[in-house]
Design an enzyme around this catalytic site. Structure first.
Site, mmCIF file in Angstrom:
data_model
loop_
_atom_site.group_PDB
_atom_site.id
_atom_site.type_symbol
_atom_site.label_atom_id
_atom_site.label_comp_id
_atom_site.label_asym_id
_atom_site.label_seq_id
_atom_site.Cartn_x
_atom_site.Cartn_y
_atom_site.Cartn_z
ATOM 1 N N TYR A 272 34.866 67.630 31.680
ATOM 2 C CA TYR A 272 35.504 68.519 30.714
ATOM 3 C C TYR A 272 34.707 68.500 29.407
ATOM 4 O O TYR A 272 34.383 69.535 28.839
ATOM 5 C CB TYR A 272 36.954 68.074 30.485
ATOM 6 C CG TYR A 272 37.711 68.963 29.531
ATOM 7 C CD1 TYR A 272 38.256 70.153 29.976
ATOM 8 C CD2 TYR A 272 37.874 68.612 28.200
ATOM 9 C CE1 TYR A 272 38.946 70.984 29.104
ATOM 10 C CE2 TYR A 272 38.557 69.424 27.315
ATOM 11 C CZ TYR A 272 39.093 70.609 27.776
ATOM 12 O OH TYR A 272 39.761 71.430 26.911
ATOM 13 N N ASP A 273 34.365 67.292 28.981
ATOM 14 C CA ASP A 273 33.581 67.150 27.750
ATOM 15 C C ASP A 273 32.240 67.874 27.861
ATOM 16 O O ASP A 273 31.755 68.443 26.894
ATOM 17 C CB ASP A 273 33.308 65.678 27.441
ATOM 18 C CG ASP A 273 34.555 64.983 26.946
ATOM 19 O OD1 ASP A 273 35.525 65.683 26.615
ATOM 20 O OD2 ASP A 273 34.553 63.733 26.912
ATOM 21 N N LYS B 161 40.832 53.471 22.222
ATOM 22 C CA LYS B 161 41.324 54.833 22.440
ATOM 23 C C LYS B 161 42.196 54.770 23.689
ATOM 24 O O LYS B 161 41.680 54.708 24.814
ATOM 25 C CB LYS B 161 40.146 55.794 22.626
ATOM 26 C CG LYS B 161 40.572 57.237 22.713
ATOM 27 C CD LYS B 161 39.349 58.127 22.640
ATOM 28 C CE LYS B 161 39.666 59.604 22.651
ATOM 29 N NZ LYS B 161 40.693 60.053 23.530
ATOM 30 N N ARG C 271 51.679 67.036 21.861
ATOM 31 C CA ARG C 271 50.715 67.760 21.038
ATOM 32 C C ARG C 271 50.782 69.268 21.256
ATOM 33 O O ARG C 271 50.608 70.042 20.324
ATOM 34 C CB ARG C 271 49.305 67.255 21.340
ATOM 35 C CG ARG C 271 48.306 67.868 20.428
ATOM 36 C CD ARG C 271 47.027 67.108 20.409
ATOM 37 N NE ARG C 271 46.251 67.352 21.608
ATOM 38 C CZ ARG C 271 45.005 66.938 21.760
ATOM 39 N NH1 ARG C 271 44.438 66.242 20.801
ATOM 40 N NH2 ARG C 271 44.337 67.196 22.857
ATOM 41 N N GLU D 210 50.364 57.035 21.016
ATOM 42 C CA GLU D 210 50.031 57.355 22.385
ATOM 43 C C GLU D 210 51.072 56.775 23.321
ATOM 44 O O GLU D 210 51.413 55.596 23.205
ATOM 45 C CB GLU D 210 48.650 56.729 22.674
ATOM 46 C CG GLU D 210 47.854 57.414 23.706
ATOM 47 C CD GLU D 210 47.219 58.728 23.245
ATOM 48 O OE1 GLU D 210 47.357 59.121 22.069
ATOM 49 O OE2 GLU D 210 46.602 59.372 24.106
ATOM 50 N N LYS E 182 33.223 57.246 23.430
ATOM 51 C CA LYS E 182 33.678 57.147 24.822
ATOM 52 C C LYS E 182 32.775 56.185 25.581
ATOM 53 O O LYS E 182 31.562 56.193 25.377
ATOM 54 C CB LYS E 182 33.624 58.533 25.468
ATOM 55 C CG LYS E 182 34.614 59.518 24.851
ATOM 56 C CD LYS E 182 35.907 59.514 25.641
ATOM 57 C CE LYS E 182 36.763 60.718 25.357
ATOM 58 N NZ LYS E 182 36.874 61.640 26.449
HETATM 59 S S1 IVH Z 1 43.619 58.960 15.973
HETATM 60 C C1 IVH Z 1 43.304 63.556 14.566
HETATM 61 N N1 IVH Z 1 43.622 56.787 17.352
HETATM 62 O O1 IVH Z 1 43.013 60.530 21.589
HETATM 63 C C2 IVH Z 1 43.089 62.512 15.507
HETATM 64 N N2 IVH Z 1 43.890 58.821 18.535
HETATM 65 O O2 IVH Z 1 41.127 62.591 22.371
HETATM 66 C C3 IVH Z 1 43.906 61.344 15.189
HETATM 67 N N3 IVH Z 1 44.146 58.554 20.951
HETATM 68 O O3 IVH Z 1 44.768 63.179 20.208
HETATM 69 C C4 IVH Z 1 44.097 60.546 16.353
HETATM 70 N N4 IVH Z 1 44.043 56.364 20.981
HETATM 71 O O4 IVH Z 1 46.133 61.253 21.239
HETATM 72 C C5 IVH Z 1 43.710 58.117 17.408
HETATM 73 N N5 IVH Z 1 43.625 54.743 18.419
HETATM 74 C C6 IVH Z 1 43.717 56.064 18.481
HETATM 75 C C7 IVH Z 1 43.903 56.758 19.688
HETATM 76 C C8 IVH Z 1 43.971 58.144 19.680
HETATM 77 C C9 IVH Z 1 44.211 57.445 21.697
HETATM 78 C C10 IVH Z 1 44.264 59.921 21.448
HETATM 79 C C11 IVH Z 1 45.045 60.831 20.553
HETATM 80 C C12 IVH Z 1 44.117 61.987 20.289
HETATM 81 C C13 IVH Z 1 43.219 61.890 21.447
HETATM 82 C C14 IVH Z 1 41.902 62.623 21.226
#
Ligand code: IVH
Length: 686
Positions: free
Chosen positions: A36-37, A117, A138, A174, A314
């Site tokens: 996808y990326d 993440k 979201r 999350e 990633k």
């Molecule tokens: S910060 C504006 N911190 O990853 C972005 N997101 O692929 C602020 N995610 O939509 C998000 N772990 O749902 C943030 N430690 C983390 C995260 C995280 C998972 C998710 C999140 C975001 C998505 C983007």
């Protein structure tokens, strides 16, 4: 031309939206996040080249579409954005540079937070006077789905905050499924005859969107808070402080969120994560790196899709999908004709891959790989990526079948299949291309170790008929080398010196360099140890060779045949006349410090464990400055593993593979004499 680009952009958008829906709405993705990326990046590239085609509804400008949902739609108070992705430390460095440029603050002055993440489903939680009133997915980033009833079933997600909660607080985080809960669900589904979920993320997304909250409760979803949405009566200066306040309010924060004083520490933390990931009880798909100061975050602001103050790192992917553009034939040592895939360049495990091996023509036919196909490529510890197979579904009918060459592409000589029928060989022992490959092997580090004798120089030497046998190398003079393209005085002298020095390589290396079929470094050592000189080796009987425990019958025969062959005997005699030492040279075994490398250029190194006198990134930089390639994982191609204290799995792997392990102290000793490194190129076909 431009109509074509527009068409390509439109098609790519359609494809991306289709996958976005499968992922976000149906929780049933059919391609990996990585693929996808890749689609996404391709779109971004095309739009960058032709910005006139950017539209506000492009996936590059929006988060995801929200389609028919049984849940109530509710507008977010602040847009819920995505995060830009990166796959290499260089991209992280670029991110830090961008941040620094945007706010005119030196990178060394910017602190960050590095967080796992979590691979789950994004959620926005609204707390009014400390009480959970709403939980929104979201959705498209502007409007989310109201899944409050389901969110309320999650035990780790507080329904009421502790202490003095503000009037309003929006917490973002999350929702995920731990490994245990995930396998329990799948076991139940399998025994009930239902389809199992492919991974915990899909299971979490599917669960959160179920209509029966009782079932949701049973599924044991979990939650981590990771960022702040809208809020009142609070004052945060740093993101890290926000996470601590979350904890005080009773919100679960991932224990591995770490503060990094500067970019160097970010890089160190990122490197440390690769091994740690396996030990977690939930899936993470990378790390998120965030600028710590909230005022700087505000100055950096966001694009319509993602904040400029955060980036996702990633984890390396071992597989990627890309288009097979062409197939060329590589003539190897011994005349083997190997089909090599020319690929639409694709990022894989931190490098851009343009070529991959297709092994042999039988394999190509069995896998039915065609030019024009989308192929899966894999890097499994090897430097050269392999083509696994192709996606038949994506064929358009324009693909072409790959057929084996009827003659050698280099010398137009006759080609023959091996006894086993698998490998095709050019049987012309004068074939220039085959000889080039032999010469490359002869000069390789494990062989005669002639630094600076790279592929391009070899090619010219052979094409200009300056070298037609191994021993011809020793007759070369500096003036001869100066006739080659891009060859300066200094490099020419250096190469002459290196060729001269190679006359004294150890006997195992000399044996290895001859390129006798089936004889690798280990067998070369055994042969050297058993017979002590090439002279003795040339007189041994096949029985004597077969008597050696570690030498099997096939290898014994191959060695025997080579030593009896005209080509083998001529090679050896000529090398001997050129002054190459033909006996075992006693090795000094008194010191435990590994042999000093002539230089670090081109050596593959891996750093592991904690270091005393350096940070990892300092040492990495130092080694890279010396020309080493510092990699994050140990493979057969690793030259040295530098092991600090408490080194773990990488050290074990290095020991298993028999790779030289050096301590920090030993490395320091090795670094000392390397004050004046000359330029030297180690090239490879890939
Ligand atoms: S910060 C504006 N911190 O990853 C972005 N997101 O692929 C602020 N995610 O939509 C998000 N772990 O749902 C943030 N430690 C983390 C995260 C995280 C998972 C998710 C999140 C975001 C998505 C983007």
């Amino acid at each position: 031309m431009s109509a074509n680009i527009k068409k390509e952009i439109d098609e790519l958008r359609k494809e991306i939206w289709r996958h976005a829906k499968l992922y976000y709405v149906d929780s049933q993705p059919v391609i990996s996040d990585y693929e996808y990326d890749l689609l996404f990046r391709k779109l971004q590239e095309l739009e960058k080249e032709s910005p006139q085609y950017i539209t506000p509804d492009s996936p590059s400008q929006r988060v995801a579409l929200i389609e028919n949902t049984p849940f109530k739609r509710t507008s977010h108070r602040l847009p819920m954005l995505s995060i830009d992705n990166s796959y290499s430390l260089d991209e992280i460095r670029d991110f830090a540079q961008r941040v620094s440029r945007n706010i005119s603050v030196n990178t060394s002055q910017i602190s960050f937070v590095v967080e796992p993440k979590i691979d789950g489903v994004a959620i926005s939680l609204w707390y009014e006077k400390g009480v959970l009133v709403k939980a929104l997915t979201r959705g498209d980033g502007i409007v989310g789905e109201d899944v409050t009833n389901n969110a309320r079933t999650i035990r780790s997600l507080p329904l009421k905050l502790l202490g003095s909660a503000p009037d309003f607080l929006e917490v973002r985080g999350e929702i995920y499924l731990g490994h245990k809960a995930f396998s329990k669900i799948n076991k139940e589904r399998a025994s009930g005859g239902e389809n199992i979920f492919a991974n915990p993320r899909n299971a979490a997304a599917g669960t959160l969107k179920m209509l029966d909250s009782k079932v949701v409760r049973h599924r044991q979803l979990d939650f981590f808070a990771h960022s702040l949405g809208e809020y009142t009566n609070l004052d945060f200066e740093h993101h890290y402080e926000t996470l601590n306040s979350f904890k005080e309010l009773g919100l679960p924060v991932n224990e591995h969120c770490q503060h990094a004083d500067n970019l160097e520490q970010v890089v160190d933390l990122c490197q440390n994560w690769v091994d740690k990931k396996q030990k977690l009880e939930y899936d993470i798909d990378g790390l998120v790196i965030k600028v710590n100061r909230i005022d700087l975050q505000q100055r950096l602001a966001t694009t319509s899709r993602a904040p400029r103050w955060a980036i996702a790192y990633k984890f390396e992917h071992e597989q990627a999908i890309t288009k097979l553009l062409d197939v060329i034939v590589q003539v190897g040592r011994g005349g083997t004709l190997t089909p090599v895939a020319i690929l639409d360049p694709v990022q894989l495990a931190g490098t851009v891959v343009k070529r991959a091996s297709l092994h042999n023509y039988e394999d190509v036919a069995r896998k039915d790989v065609r030019i024009g196909d989308y192929v899966t490529i894999v890097k499994a510890g090897e430097i050269i990526p392999q083509v696994l197979g192709s996606d038949v579904e994506r064929r358009t009918g324009t693909e072409t079948i790959i057929s084996a060459p009827e003659m050698c592409p280099s010398c137009s000589g006759e080609v023959k299949r091996d006894d086993g029928g698998v490998y095709l060989r050019c049987i012309n022992d004068q074939c220039a291309q085959g000889f080039k490959a032999q010469l490359k092997f002869f000069a390789s580090r494990k062989g005669m170790d002639i630094s600076g004798l790279g592929e391009k120089i070899i090619s010219q030497l052979v094409d200009k008929k300056m070298v037609a046998s191994f021993s011809d190398l020793y007759a070369l003079r500096k003036d001869d080398l100066l006739l080659l393209e891009r060859m300066g005085e200094k490099s020419a002298q250096k190469l002459i010196d290196n060729i001269e020095n190679s006359k004294n390589v150890s006997l195992p290396k000399l044996i290895f360099s001859l390129g006798i079929r089936h004889v690798g470094t280990k067998a070369s050592k055994i042969l050297a140890k058993t017979y002590n000189s090439i002279d003795t080796l040339m007189t041994v009987s096949i029985e004597s060779l077969q008597d050696i425990d570690e030498i099997g019958p096939v290898m014994a025969e191959s060695v025997y045949e080579y030593l009896r062959s005209e080509q083998g005997q001529n090679n050896i005699k000529a090398l001997c006349s050129a002054g190459v030492k033909m006996e075992q040279i006693e090795e000094d075994t008194a010191t435990s410090i590994p042999e000093l490398p002539s230089q670090f250029k081109g050596k593959n190194m891996v750093l592991t464990g904690s270091l005393v006198n350096y940070t990892r990134s300092e040492l990495q930089k130092k080694l890279e400055d010396l020309g080493a390639v510092v990699r994050s994982s140990v493979s057969r191609n690793t030259d040295y593993v530098v092991a600090g204290e408490n080194a773990g799995s990488k050290l074990t792997k290095a020991n298993d593979l028999g790779i030289a392990v050096i301590s920090e102290k030993e490395l320091e000793v090795m670094l000392e004499p390397i004050a004046n490194i000359g330029e030297n190129t180690q090239q490879s076909f890939f």
